[in-house]
Design a protein around this motif. Structure first.
Motif, short mmCIF file in Angstrom:
data_model
loop_
_atom_site.label_atom_id
_atom_site.label_comp_id
_atom_site.label_asym_id
_atom_site.label_seq_id
_atom_site.Cartn_x
_atom_site.Cartn_y
_atom_site.Cartn_z
N TYR A 192 0.82 2.45 5.51
CA TYR A 192 0.56 1.27 6.33
C TYR A 192 -0.11 1.67 7.64
CZ TYR A 192 3.24 -1.42 3.00
OH TYR A 192 3.67 -2.02 1.86
N CYS A 193 -1.28 1.06 7.88
CA CYS A 193 -2.08 1.36 9.06
C CYS A 193 -1.71 0.36 10.16
CB CYS A 193 -3.56 1.19 8.74
SG CYS A 193 -4.02 1.91 7.15
N CYS A 195 0.87 -1.19 0.00
CA CYS A 195 0.00 0.00 0.00
C CYS A 195 0.91 1.24 0.00
CB CYS A 195 -0.85 0.06 1.26
SG CYS A 195 -1.72 -1.45 1.66
N LYS A 230 -7.26 2.97 0.13
CA LYS A 230 -7.17 4.00 1.17
C LYS A 230 -6.44 5.22 0.62
CE LYS A 230 -5.68 4.75 5.92
NZ LYS A 230 -6.64 4.35 6.95
N VAL A 254 0.27 -8.14 4.23
CA VAL A 254 0.51 -6.80 3.67
C VAL A 254 1.69 -6.13 4.37
CG1 VAL A 254 -0.47 -4.48 3.50
CG2 VAL A 254 -1.86 -6.47 2.89
N CYS A 265 -3.85 -2.93 10.54
CA CYS A 265 -4.23 -3.61 9.30
C CYS A 265 -4.67 -5.06 9.54
CB CYS A 265 -3.06 -3.60 8.32
SG CYS A 265 -3.47 -4.41 6.76
N HIS A 280 -11.03 4.16 2.76
CA HIS A 280 -10.92 3.79 4.18
C HIS A 280 -10.47 5.04 4.94
CE1 HIS A 280 -8.22 1.34 7.22
NE2 HIS A 280 -9.10 2.11 7.82
#
Ligand code: SF4
Length: 465
Positions: free
Chosen positions: A163-164, A160, A245, A173, A167, A282
């Motif tokens: 990075y959350c 991505c 996102k 991921v 996640c 998101h």
């Protein structure tokens, strides 16, 4: 007259001034609006974060962050400037109280988690797991999860632009962290994507494809356009949802000429074929919805796609109040034309207990937001129950609030239950964070853990790499 619990006021969207941050004090608007500049200046480590924020942040914050990265973080750091700029939007690091504001900031809490955020006593639920939704068990082709009768999830790539910390797909991921190694796809990307198309051609019962990852904004545009073009050519496919996102984290990408022109081509073909293409983004906090995000969303709608929708995640300290959720929904709906759609309960991944809400809290939030938004834009609070799927939070069959266990049933079989006669009668469990439970419930869990795995009795061990 007594005021309503929530009072609506239209709030204009604001792009925080990135020049307040010492590292970006000389960055021009032209650079800021360039997707290439944004990608090249993503913050990936503490050194780079310090270079942007300057000397205004207490060293104790960085020590807290460093300890989290070493001992708890399941995702590595990756922040596009656009996202970092929405953290503490009203203060510059030289202002008094900046560090306290940084600790309290909703976007910081989930994008830059620190050790002191996490629960010391129960950092992980005993039933937390890396692939908490068991998606890989339901892969019919590597990365293609067939979990519902008519829908599939295509994980087209494992990266991505941001990075959350929470996640759900932390198993797959992003980059490895000191406490979590990552699953790697075995097949070459083009072979996987071709095999996915082959599966869909052979299974006309599937009409709905979520194209996700990761984030589709990290797939080179020509490859994404070719894949969506292939989906459009599958006779049975009627809904295509692109998960990104980055519409919020890197809106500059969705505003590039290449992407806009490509989406126009896809939208035209989709209309000719009576297929709906939608973007699912998101966004978890109202301050993330800036004028650039609104421009990107409206640019995508202008291409002729069906809709742009938001799937947020309910996170403690981020959006765990009706006010925060309604502020976010109105920011999305009023000026960005993003449809509030779902808020998921945070999944049971390791080290996420400080973020997770209990089912009862999610039910209460659903109740509290009813009636303010148009019905079509009132988001549903969802619990994604392992082996069941998404359920509205009020659909639990039973709820033991002392032990924090809710029980759910399902109405269809997936491939893993194809031969299971009991699948539609069985109850499936979902678990509240243990620290929220009454003492009797917490004692019950301690006894369970001690009996099953004495070494995990403290439930505080790091996630195995
Ligand atoms: S953008 Fe989505 S897939 Fe990527 S890290 Fe965040 S939650 Fe995970």
């Amino acid at each position: 007259m007594i005021e309503q619990p929530y009072v609506y006021r239209h709030a204009d969207l604001v792009e925080p001034d990135w020049r307040r941050l010492p590292g970006w004090s000389a960055v021009s608007s032209q650079d800021w609006e360039s997707a290439q500049w944004q990608r090249a200046h993503c913050v990936k480590n503490i050194r780079q974060l310090k270079a942007v924020l300057g000397d205004g942040v207490d060293e104790a914050f960085y020590a807290d962050l460093e300890r989290d990265q070493a001992e708890r973080a399941t995702m590595s750091m990756l922040l596009p400037p656009q996202m970092l700029n929405t953290i503490v939007p009203g203060l510059s690091p030289a202002d008094p109280g900046f560090t306290d504001a940084l600790y309290a900031d909703p976007v910081r809490r989930y994008m830059v988690p620190v050790f002191s955020d996490r629960k010391a006593d129960w950092p992980s639920h005993p039933h937390a797991s890396r692939d908490s939704l068991h998606e890989a068990e339901m892969w019919v082709v590597e990365g293609l999860t067939h979990r519902y009768p008519t829908k599939v999830l295509a994980e087209v790539l494992p990266t991505c632009p941001q990075y959350c910390g929470h996640c759900t797909r932390m198993d797959l991921v992003g980059n490895p962290t000191p406490v979590v190694d990552k699953h790697k796809f075995g097949m070459a990307r083009d072979d996987r994507l071709s095999a996915m198309i082959g599966y869909l051609q052979a299974n006309p019962g599937v009409r709905d494809v979520v194209v996700s990852g990761g984030d589709v904004a990290n797939l080179p545009w020509p490859r994404l356009e070719a894949f969506v073009g292939d989906l459009l050519a599958v006779e049975s496919v009627r809904d295509i949802r692109l998960a990104t996102k980055a519409l919020m984290g890197l809106p500059q990408y969705w505003l590039t000429d290449e992407v806009r022109a490509g989406m126009e081509r896809l939208a035209r073909t989709a209309r000719e074929r009576d297929v709906s293409i939608a973007i699912h983004t998101h966004v978890n906090a109202a301050q993330s919805v800036t004028p650039l995000v609104a421009r990107a969303s409206k640019a995508m709608l202008d291409t002729g796609i069906r809709d742009v929708r938001n799937q947020g995640v309910l996170l403690r300290g981020v959006n765990d109040s009706a006010d925060a959720l309604l502020d976010l929904c109105f920011a999305l709906l009023d000026d960005a034309k993003i449809m509030p759609y779902y808020f998921y309960m945070c999944d049971m991944i390791p080290n996420a207990e400080h973020w997770r809400l209990g089912l009862g809290e999610a039910q209460q939030l659903q109740h509290q937001i009813m009636g303010y938004l148009p019905g079509f834009a009132t988001p549903r609070m969802l619990c994604d129950v392992p082996y069941v799927g998404k359920r509205w939070v009020h659909q639990a069959a039973r709820y033991d609030t002392e032990r924090g266990i809710s029980y759910w049933t399902k109405n269809y079989r997936t491939a893993v239950e194809a031969d299971d006669e009991q699948a539609l009668e069985r109850e499936y469990e979902y678990y509240d964070p243990i620290y929220l439970l009454p003492e009797t419930g917490q004692q019950w869990w301690r006894a369970q853990i001690a009996a099953e795995q004495p070494s995990r009795a403290a439930a505080a061990e790091p996630v195995p790499a």
